[in-house]
Design a protein around this motif. Structure first.
Motif, PDB file in Angstrom:
ATOM      1  N   GLU A  40       0.822  -1.214   0.000  1.00 60.19           N
ATOM      2  CA  GLU A  40       0.000   0.000   0.000  1.00 60.19           C
ATOM      3  C   GLU A  40       0.854   1.262   0.000  1.00 60.19           C
ATOM      4  OE1 GLU A  40      -2.631  -0.533   3.341  1.00 60.19           O
ATOM      5  OE2 GLU A  40      -4.095  -1.545   2.070  1.00 60.19           O
ATOM      6  N   ASN A  46       0.618   1.565  -6.475  1.00 62.39           N
ATOM      7  CA  ASN A  46      -0.599   2.378  -6.532  1.00 62.39           C
ATOM      8  C   ASN A  46      -0.937   2.786  -7.954  1.00 62.39           C
ATOM      9  OD1 ASN A  46      -1.198   2.296  -3.760  1.00 62.39           O
ATOM     10  ND2 ASN A  46       0.291   3.880  -3.350  1.00 62.39           N
ATOM     11  N   ASN A  49      -2.308  -0.493  -9.729  1.00 64.84           N
ATOM     12  CA  ASN A  49      -3.575  -1.056  -9.236  1.00 64.84           C
ATOM     13  C   ASN A  49      -4.731  -0.881 -10.221  1.00 64.84           C
ATOM     14  OD1 ASN A  49      -2.661  -2.207  -6.861  1.00 64.84           O
ATOM     15  ND2 ASN A  49      -2.995  -0.344  -5.671  1.00 64.84           N
TER      16      ASN A  49
END
Length: 127
Positions: A40, A46, A49
């Motif tokens: 995360e 990120n 994703n």
């Protein structure tokens, strides 16, 4: 009539998801498993994703998709030893995240993804 089945898609992040996953998941010889390990706190994860989400919507139904937060990996040793071993093989060639690999149960082989991190790249890797 043709019936379309969505691929199995797991997201392992905490204890609850690991317990449920361990109850239901086993590698099947007729399916390919694509594993995405992320953090995360990882900038590149990120960004990737959204690509992973799009890929999951388009993936072949005979594919099992597993997205695992790197912090859950240590808990897999007890919860799902076979998946833990596959992930250990993944990290023997690539040490960071995002890390993507394909596991083929019929041959018990794991292949690390080194291509372009796009839906097209993931589809090509899955073949």
């Amino acid at each position: 009539m043709v019936q379309y089945t969505m691929p199995r898609n797991y997201h392992l992040k905490g204890d609850t998801s690991l317990k449920e996953f361990s109850k239901h998941f086993q590698f099947e010889s007729t399916k390919k498993t694509l594993i995405y390990v992320y953090s995360e706190n990882c900038y590149y994860c990120n960004i990737f994703n959204d690509t992973w989400k799009k890929f999951c919507l388009e993936a072949h139904p005979d594919t099992t998709l597993i997205k695992i937060e790197i912090g859950a990996m240590s808990k897999l040793r007890d919860a799902h030893p076979k998946l833990f071993k596959v992930m250990t093989n993944m990290f023997s060639t690539t040490n960071g995240v995002p890390n993507i690999a394909k596991h083929i149960s019929s041959t018990n082989r794991t292949y690390t993804f080194k291509g372009e991190r796009t839906v097209i790249g993931l589809n090509a890797f899955l073949k």
